[in-house]
Design a protein around this motif. Sequence first.
Motif: not given
Length: 246
Positions: A147-150, A157-165, A184-188, A243-246
């Motif tokens: 969701l946020k490309i860095v 991220a590409a593999t995860k976005n493929a799964v999202r698609t 879609s988890p953030g930092y865990v 909640a604090k993750q950008n």
Amino acid sequence: MQKQVLDKVVAITGAGSGIGKAIAIELARYGAKVVVGSRTEAALIEVVEQIKQAGGEAVHVVTNVKNKEDLLRLVNTAVDTYGRLDVMVNNAGVAHISPIDELDLNEWEEMIDSNLKGVLYGMAAAIPIFKQQLSGHIINIISTSGLKIVPTQGVYAATKNAVRTLTEAFRQESDGTIRITGISPGYVKTNLVNTVKDEAKRQQVIQAMEQLGLPPVAVANAVIYAVSQPAHVEVGDIVIRPAKQN
């Protein structure tokens, strides 16, 4: 919520540790029958014992999601042991962090094989059973990385976005008999970072996890929420992050 989860049969990949382990333990606590898979049998045995000691039901199958036969064995064990399969949780994955121009093709292939093809193999194993039953629910664990490309996370991220698609595509193709949810988890706080080979990058991610990371049970609770909905309700997409993750 416990009533809706009680006696559901759930297969989970990557269940030997981290998010997958938390999903298995929490679902079993709510009365689900879980079939846990991962590559490390010793870890799976520990998970099953923990569940049984708490009064739950669980069996394990050594599962490498790169092998389609392992996924078939996982779902068939669920049907052979408990008579059906209600939920397939595609959780297993790996994360390698590096700039694209470092051209680490081996890492790219491992992420594609585990994060994308492994999910497809899990879906392919479960869907025929769900079609025969006229019911079923697929849960794909994705990531906020898509969701946020860095920088340095491009291929991951590409593999995860493929799964999202493919998750959204399946949702649109389904007549509602088989539900599908992307989470879609953030930092865990998990050991996923152990697959990062570069020591400096690994320490950077570890620091972020320690400062921000959610406990894996937070993601497990999101899974429970999705699978506990009535049959006519589909939760399509959940993003869960600190909640604090950008």
